[in-house]
Scaffold this motif. Structure first.
Motif, PDB file in Angstrom:
ATOM      1  N   PRO A  84       6.938  18.586  -5.666  1.00  0.00           N
ATOM      2  CA  PRO A  84       5.605  19.093  -5.986  1.00  0.00           C
ATOM      3  C   PRO A  84       4.469  18.407  -5.227  1.00  0.00           C
ATOM      4  N   LEU A  85       4.756  17.291  -4.543  1.00  0.00           N
ATOM      5  CA  LEU A  85       3.702  16.534  -3.864  1.00  0.00           C
ATOM      6  C   LEU A  85       3.524  16.935  -2.406  1.00  0.00           C
ATOM      7  N   HIS A  86       4.422  17.759  -1.875  1.00  0.00           N
ATOM      8  CA  HIS A  86       4.407  18.056  -0.445  1.00  0.00           C
ATOM      9  C   HIS A  86       3.085  18.672   0.027  1.00  0.00           C
ATOM     10  N   GLU A  87       2.455  19.446  -0.828  1.00  0.00           N
ATOM     11  CA  GLU A  87       1.237  20.142  -0.403  1.00  0.00           C
ATOM     12  C   GLU A  87      -0.038  19.426  -0.821  1.00  0.00           C
ATOM     13  N   LYS A  88       0.072  18.267  -1.428  1.00  0.00           N
ATOM     14  CA  LYS A  88      -1.115  17.561  -1.920  1.00  0.00           C
ATOM     15  C   LYS A  88      -1.726  16.702  -0.809  1.00  0.00           C
ATOM     16  N   GLY A  89      -3.055  16.586  -0.833  1.00  0.00           N
ATOM     17  CA  GLY A  89      -3.772  15.800   0.161  1.00  0.00           C
ATOM     18  C   GLY A  89      -3.843  14.327  -0.205  1.00  0.00           C
ATOM     19  N   LEU A 145      -3.243  12.490  -3.901  1.00  0.00           N
ATOM     20  CA  LEU A 145      -2.094  11.603  -4.081  1.00  0.00           C
ATOM     21  C   LEU A 145      -2.534  10.216  -4.523  1.00  0.00           C
ATOM     22  N   ASP A 146      -3.574   9.680  -3.877  1.00  0.00           N
ATOM     23  CA  ASP A 146      -4.063   8.356  -4.252  1.00  0.00           C
ATOM     24  C   ASP A 146      -4.498   8.329  -5.709  1.00  0.00           C
ATOM     25  N   ARG A 147      -5.158   9.393  -6.137  1.00  0.00           N
ATOM     26  CA  ARG A 147      -5.615   9.460  -7.534  1.00  0.00           C
ATOM     27  C   ARG A 147      -4.423   9.492  -8.483  1.00  0.00           C
ATOM     28  N   LEU A 148      -3.397  10.266  -8.131  1.00  0.00           N
ATOM     29  CA  LEU A 148      -2.206  10.368  -8.977  1.00  0.00           C
ATOM     30  C   LEU A 148      -1.574   8.996  -9.199  1.00  0.00           C
ATOM     31  N   PHE A 149      -1.382   8.257  -8.116  1.00  0.00           N
ATOM     32  CA  PHE A 149      -0.704   6.965  -8.223  1.00  0.00           C
ATOM     33  C   PHE A 149      -1.589   5.895  -8.872  1.00  0.00           C
ATOM     34  N   ASN A 150      -2.878   5.960  -8.613  1.00  0.00           N
ATOM     35  CA  ASN A 150      -3.767   4.928  -9.165  1.00  0.00           C
ATOM     36  C   ASN A 150      -4.022   5.118 -10.659  1.00  0.00           C
ATOM     37  N   GLU A 151      -3.980   6.350 -11.116  1.00  0.00           N
ATOM     38  CA  GLU A 151      -4.315   6.612 -12.515  1.00  0.00           C
ATOM     39  C   GLU A 151      -3.104   6.572 -13.439  1.00  0.00           C
ATOM     40  N   PHE A 152      -1.901   6.650 -12.901  1.00  0.00           N
ATOM     41  CA  PHE A 152      -0.725   6.684 -13.764  1.00  0.00           C
ATOM     42  C   PHE A 152      -0.436   5.310 -14.362  1.00  0.00           C
ATOM     43  N   ASN A 153      -0.091   5.290 -15.637  1.00  0.00           N
ATOM     44  CA  ASN A 153       0.234   4.051 -16.343  1.00  0.00           C
ATOM     45  C   ASN A 153       1.746   3.808 -16.271  1.00  0.00           C
ATOM     46  N   ASP A 194       0.850  -1.202   0.000  1.00  0.00           N
ATOM     47  CA  ASP A 194       0.000   0.000   0.000  1.00  0.00           C
ATOM     48  C   ASP A 194       0.881   1.246   0.000  1.00  0.00           C
ATOM     49  N   VAL A 195       1.603   1.449  -1.143  1.00  0.00           N
ATOM     50  CA  VAL A 195       2.506   2.593  -1.251  1.00  0.00           C
ATOM     51  C   VAL A 195       2.288   3.291  -2.596  1.00  0.00           C
ATOM     52  N   GLY A 196       2.564   4.592  -2.612  1.00  0.00           N
ATOM     53  CA  GLY A 196       2.679   5.301  -3.874  1.00  0.00           C
ATOM     54  C   GLY A 196       4.098   5.117  -4.378  1.00  0.00           C
TER      55      GLY A 196
END
Length: 267
Positions: A116-121, A125-133, A98-100
């Motif tokens: 750039p991720l330091h300020e993201k909720g 973050l979950d959406r970024l990692f789950n949607e990236f191919n 369970d990691v990005g």
């Protein structure tokens, strides 16, 4: 010649990710005295040279925990990469946890680098990692893989230990944490301390002293080769215990304070 090796995030940079005027003044004075100043960071090169103060400085930049070394003239001196096979094996293990996952390459950080991720909720973050191919990474031309970062949310720190146990002793890698909620995975030739020794050899220099400044777990590597290790007061206790001197926090100009008052380098 003294070598002064300085981490960026949490050390030379304050919480606003800026190098203060006082720190710039101290850096300029140290350079005028003939010391070898080096930025020694986990950041990718592109995230280092975005900093306005760095653009005005002429000093070597060691990136991605010693994976990529640049001279003061921005000439590439050295690269340490992960083989594709090692990357695939590590990635397959991380993917089941369970990691990005961030992948630092010669094409940039995918899907991002860390700053750039330091300020993201959490949801973003979950959406970024789950949607990236991630399959697209291995299709990139002339691919070089420098680092993977396994990243968890601050309430999941126990997973970091699980990642280290899952990978430890199985691959030719170095692992360190720049923040408590990540594990940075590089080639075993990538190491902030090895980078300092390697630079001496490449440039045919001899450092009489190595003074290292840091705040993160990945700075312990440079503390190991330093004659004097200076840690920021904002560092985790285990990092503080690996250093010789504790200075003020990065928001209190701890770097400049140590240079002037604890080390007396500018007296």
């Amino acid at each position: 010649m003294k070598c002064i090796s300085i981490d960026l995030d949490g050390t030379l940079l304050n919480s606003e990710h800026e190098i203060t005027e006082e720190s710039v003044k101290v850096l300029n004075e140290l350079e005028a005295q003939g010391h070898c100043l080096i930025l020694n960071t986990g950041r990718a090169y592109a995230d280092v040279i975005k900093l306005e103060a760095v653009q005005k400085m002429k000093m070597p930049i060691f990136c991605i925990n010693g994976s990529v070394l640049f001279s003061a003239e921005r000439e590439l001196l050295f690269e340490a990469t992960l083989t594709t096979d090692v990357y695939k094996d590590i990635f397959s293990i991380l993917r089941k946890m369970d990691v990005g996952i961030l992948v630092y390459t010669n094409h940039g950080g995918l899907p991002s680098t860390l700053p750039p991720l330091h300020e993201k909720g959490k949801q973003e973050l979950d959406r970024l990692f789950n949607e990236f191919n991630y399959d697209e990474i291995l299709e990139l031309e002339d691919l070089k893989i420098y680092k993977l970062i396994a990243l968890v949310h601050p309430d999941q720190l126990e997973i970091i230990d699980e990642v280290k146990r899952a990978l430890g002793g199985k691959f030719p890698i170095s692992m360190a944490s720049s923040h408590p909620n990540n594990v940075e995975i590089t080639s075993n030739e990538a190491h902030k301390g090895k980078a300092l020794l390697r630079y001496q050899d490449i440039m045919n220099l001899t450092f009489d002293e190595i003074i290292a400044f840091g705040d993160g777990g990945n700075d312990i590597a440079q503390f190991e080769v330093a004659t004097t290790a200076v840690v920021m007061e904002n560092a985790p206790m285990q990092v503080q215990q690996a250093a010789d001197i504790v200075t003020k926090t990065n928001d209190e100009d701890g770097f400049a304070y140590a240079v002037r008052h604890l080390l007396g380098l500018l007296d």
